[in-house]
Motif scaffolding. Structure first.
Motif, PDB file in Angstrom:
ATOM      1  N   TRP A  21      -8.143-121.058 -30.901  1.00  0.00           N
ATOM      2  CA  TRP A  21      -8.796-121.938 -29.931  1.00  0.00           C
ATOM      3  C   TRP A  21     -10.178-122.355 -30.436  1.00  0.00           C
ATOM      4  N   ARG A  22     -10.873-121.409 -31.074  1.00  0.00           N
ATOM      5  CA  ARG A  22     -12.189-121.720 -31.641  1.00  0.00           C
ATOM      6  C   ARG A  22     -12.066-122.837 -32.680  1.00  0.00           C
ATOM      7  N   GLY A  23     -11.032-122.749 -33.500  1.00  0.00           N
ATOM      8  CA  GLY A  23     -10.798-123.804 -34.488  1.00  0.00           C
ATOM      9  C   GLY A  23     -10.451-125.131 -33.841  1.00  0.00           C
ATOM     10  N   ALA A  24      -9.670-125.077 -32.753  1.00  0.00           N
ATOM     11  CA  ALA A  24      -9.311-126.311 -32.045  1.00  0.00           C
ATOM     12  C   ALA A  24     -10.544-126.968 -31.447  1.00  0.00           C
ATOM     13  N   LEU A  25     -11.478-126.169 -30.929  1.00  0.00           N
ATOM     14  CA  LEU A  25     -12.721-126.717 -30.390  1.00  0.00           C
ATOM     15  C   LEU A  25     -13.530-127.417 -31.482  1.00  0.00           C
ATOM     16  N   ARG A  26     -13.576-126.792 -32.655  1.00  0.00           N
ATOM     17  CA  ARG A  26     -14.347-127.369 -33.753  1.00  0.00           C
ATOM     18  C   ARG A  26     -13.786-128.733 -34.146  1.00  0.00           C
ATOM     19  N   GLU A  27     -12.463-128.862 -34.140  1.00  0.00           N
ATOM     20  CA  GLU A  27     -11.841-130.129 -34.523  1.00  0.00           C
ATOM     21  C   GLU A  27     -11.997-131.187 -33.430  1.00  0.00           C
ATOM     22  N   ALA A  28     -11.924-130.757 -32.162  1.00  0.00           N
ATOM     23  CA  ALA A  28     -11.940-131.724 -31.064  1.00  0.00           C
ATOM     24  C   ALA A  28     -13.353-132.081 -30.612  1.00  0.00           C
ATOM     25  N   LEU A  29     -14.287-131.143 -30.669  1.00  0.00           N
ATOM     26  CA  LEU A  29     -15.630-131.370 -30.132  1.00  0.00           C
ATOM     27  C   LEU A  29     -16.671-131.206 -31.237  1.00  0.00           C
ATOM     28  N   VAL A  30     -17.349-130.072 -31.256  1.00  0.00           N
ATOM     29  CA  VAL A  30     -18.328-129.735 -32.283  1.00  0.00           C
ATOM     30  C   VAL A  30     -18.134-128.260 -32.622  1.00  0.00           C
ATOM     31  N   GLU A  31     -18.847-127.787 -33.624  1.00  0.00           N
ATOM     32  CA  GLU A  31     -18.731-126.375 -33.980  1.00  0.00           C
ATOM     33  C   GLU A  31     -19.271-125.508 -32.850  1.00  0.00           C
ATOM     34  N   TRP A  49      -5.940-124.274 -24.770  1.00  0.00           N
ATOM     35  CA  TRP A  49      -5.541-125.589 -25.284  1.00  0.00           C
ATOM     36  C   TRP A  49      -6.766-126.453 -25.518  1.00  0.00           C
ATOM     37  N   ALA A  50      -6.586-127.450 -26.333  1.00  0.00           N
ATOM     38  CA  ALA A  50      -7.606-128.481 -26.572  1.00  0.00           C
ATOM     39  C   ALA A  50      -6.840-129.767 -26.866  1.00  0.00           C
ATOM     40  N   HIS A  51      -6.749-130.605 -25.859  1.00  0.00           N
ATOM     41  CA  HIS A  51      -5.981-131.846 -25.989  1.00  0.00           C
ATOM     42  C   HIS A  51      -6.945-133.023 -25.897  1.00  0.00           C
ATOM     43  N   GLN A  52      -6.977-133.849 -26.938  1.00  0.00           N
ATOM     44  CA  GLN A  52      -7.969-134.919 -27.016  1.00  0.00           C
ATOM     45  C   GLN A  52      -7.321-136.299 -27.050  1.00  0.00           C
ATOM     46  N   LEU A  53      -7.947-137.237 -26.340  1.00  0.00           N
ATOM     47  CA  LEU A  53      -7.565-138.638 -26.376  1.00  0.00           C
ATOM     48  C   LEU A  53      -8.720-139.423 -26.997  1.00  0.00           C
ATOM     49  N   HIS A  66      -8.288-118.648 -21.262  1.00  0.00           N
ATOM     50  CA  HIS A  66      -8.565-117.463 -20.469  1.00  0.00           C
ATOM     51  C   HIS A  66     -10.054-117.122 -20.611  1.00  0.00           C
ATOM     52  N   PRO A  67     -10.614-116.236 -19.783  1.00  0.00           N
ATOM     53  CA  PRO A  67     -12.064-116.026 -19.713  1.00  0.00           C
ATOM     54  C   PRO A  67     -12.742-115.977 -21.082  1.00  0.00           C
ATOM     55  N   VAL A  68     -13.797-116.782 -21.220  1.00  0.00           N
ATOM     56  CA  VAL A  68     -14.430-116.928 -22.525  1.00  0.00           C
ATOM     57  C   VAL A  68     -15.866-117.406 -22.358  1.00  0.00           C
ATOM     58  N   ARG A  69     -16.686-117.122 -23.352  1.00  0.00           N
ATOM     59  CA  ARG A  69     -18.051-117.647 -23.425  1.00  0.00           C
ATOM     60  C   ARG A  69     -18.125-118.536 -24.654  1.00  0.00           C
ATOM     61  N   VAL A  70     -18.525-119.789 -24.460  1.00  0.00           N
ATOM     62  CA  VAL A  70     -18.614-120.757 -25.546  1.00  0.00           C
ATOM     63  C   VAL A  70     -20.089-121.029 -25.826  1.00  0.00           C
ATOM     64  N   VAL A  71     -20.487-120.903 -27.100  1.00  0.00           N
ATOM     65  CA  VAL A  71     -21.902-120.979 -27.460  1.00  0.00           C
ATOM     66  C   VAL A  71     -22.106-121.954 -28.615  1.00  0.00           C
ATOM     67  N   ARG A  72     -23.091-122.795 -28.477  1.00  0.00           N
ATOM     68  CA  ARG A  72     -23.578-123.657 -29.570  1.00  0.00           C
ATOM     69  C   ARG A  72     -24.904-123.043 -29.997  1.00  0.00           C
ATOM     70  N   THR A  73     -24.925-122.353 -31.146  1.00  0.00           N
ATOM     71  CA  THR A  73     -26.084-121.563 -31.560  1.00  0.00           C
ATOM     72  C   THR A  73     -27.018-122.365 -32.457  1.00  0.00           C
ATOM     73  N   PRO A  74     -28.299-121.915 -32.591  1.00  0.00           N
ATOM     74  CA  PRO A  74     -29.225-122.595 -33.504  1.00  0.00           C
ATOM     75  C   PRO A  74     -28.704-122.639 -34.933  1.00  0.00           C
ATOM     76  N   ARG A  75     -27.995-121.586 -35.370  1.00  0.00           N
ATOM     77  CA  ARG A  75     -27.452-121.571 -36.728  1.00  0.00           C
ATOM     78  C   ARG A  75     -26.519-122.753 -36.964  1.00  0.00           C
ATOM     79  N   MET A  76     -25.759-123.111 -35.943  1.00  0.00           N
ATOM     80  CA  MET A  76     -24.788-124.192 -36.078  1.00  0.00           C
ATOM     81  C   MET A  76     -25.448-125.558 -36.182  1.00  0.00           C
ATOM     82  N   LEU A  77     -26.713-125.642 -35.810  1.00  0.00           N
ATOM     83  CA  LEU A  77     -27.410-126.925 -35.817  1.00  0.00           C
ATOM     84  C   LEU A  77     -28.038-127.241 -37.163  1.00  0.00           C
ATOM     85  N   ALA A  78     -28.211-126.207 -38.011  1.00  0.00           N
ATOM     86  CA  ALA A  78     -28.884-126.398 -39.291  1.00  0.00           C
ATOM     87  C   ALA A  78     -28.062-127.322 -40.191  1.00  0.00           C
TER      88      ALA A  78
END
Length: 333
Positions: A21-31, A49-53, A66-78
């Motif tokens: 799911w983490r990989g699907a988020l990276r492909e559909a949205l951002v890291e 799931w991650a379904h994109q139009l 299912h229950p999860v915490r999604v984080v966009r960290t400072p490291r990912m912005l570099a």
């Protein structure tokens, strides 16, 4: 695909574990980093799931887990080139934070997120969001002050947000039938609605809200009102006009541009709802007269005549055709 399922279930684009799911988020949205809450990571029946139009002017992504915490960290912005705004609409209760602002998002609330600033979304129950992603340049060109709206909760009762949700629901409902050449036009409509949602974020009176919406957006909003008030016998163009603070003539114009009239649309909506009830085996013992009243028609005779006009079959005959009883004269799809 269901936009707001009553119970979580795999959709197209479904994956079997949090890492996928983490990989699907990276492909559909951002890291993003996806961190399981509780036993989410190890459960055998994990659902995500991650379904994109891709709608040209923006992308629309339905994400659930299912229950999860999604984080966009400072490291990912570099050195990251992602430069988007994301309007995230909560389908279930969740928690959001960005720019030192923290909110509890109720169902159908929204929040504007900035991909260039760290943020976090958390759900202790099932996580489900609809995310509209558009380039920063598109939004700031129209709204130079858009940055000020980042990390602020937009309540579910915002009337323009309700129109946007209705438009998304219609897109998903007809997704498989759309001509691909229409997708950019749908994207343009959604983008304009996103702009209107953000402009209307500050409290405004009804007249101010009306001024933000074009006829197409108003039509979606008025149709939703009609659907929620079908049981009222006096539902009419005047009723809709009073609810929206406009004239009955204006309501007529809005519906006429879609090729119908308010009266015709109300009749069609009533007959379609009645048809669904009659076809429901759980409602088999419900009297036809009671069904008529539930769609705002007090006379069973009038209801039968109107149902036959629309469906070429009486209500009783249609119910029999759906429940295995004696067949009526007409056949409905």
């Amino acid at each position: 695909m269901s936009v707001s399922p009553e119970s979580p279930r795999p959709l197209r684009g479904g994956v079997g574990d949090v890492d996928a799911w983490r990989g699907a988020l990276r492909e559909a949205l951002v890291e993003l980093d996806a961190i399981p809450i509780g036993d989410t990571g190890g459960r055998a029946d994990y659902t995500g799931w991650a379904h994109q139009l891709d709608l040209g002017y923006l992308t629309l992504t339905d994400v659930g887990s299912h229950p999860v915490r999604v984080v966009r960290t400072p490291r990912m912005l570099a050195g990251n080139q992602d430069d988007f705004f994301m309007l995230s609409i909560a389908q279930e209760v969740s928690y959001a934070s960005q720019e030192n602002r923290r909110f509890r998002l109720h169902r159908r609330d929204a929040i504007l997120l900035d991909s260039t600033v760290p943020f976090q979304l958390r759900a202790d129950g099932f996580a489900h969001h609809l995310v509209l992603t558009l380039p920063r340049a598109d939004l700031t060109r129209v709204m130079p002050e858009a940055r000020e709206r980042v990390g602020r909760r937009i309540g579910a009762d915002n009337p323009v947000l309700a129109v946007l949700r209705a438009a998304i629901a219609e897109i998903y409902a007809g997704e498989d039938r759309f001509d691909p050449q229409l997708l950019p036009e749908l994207g343009h409509t959604l983008r304009e609605l996103v702009f209107s949602v953000l402009r209307s974020h500050e409290p405004a009176d009804q007249a101010g809200t009306n001024a933000l919406l074009g006829h197409r957006a108003q039509l979606l909003r008025m149709r939703d009102f009609v659907q929620r008030h079908l049981a009222e016998p006096d539902l009419s163009a005047r009723t809709v006009a009073a609810a929206f603070g406009v004239s009955a003539r204006y309501v007529e114009i809005v519906f006429r541009e879609s090729g119908t009239s308010p009266a015709r649309h109300i009749r069609e909506a009533r007959m379609e709802k009645a048809r669904r009830i009659l076809a429901d085996p759980r409602q088999r013992q419900r009297p036809v007269a009671a069904i008529a009243r539930s769609v705002g028609i007090e006379s069973p005779t009038v209801f039968t005549r109107m149902f036959r006009q629309f469906h070429d079959i009486t209500p009783r005959e249609y119910r029999q055709s759906q429940t295995g009883g004696p067949k009526g004269r007409g056949v409905l799809p």
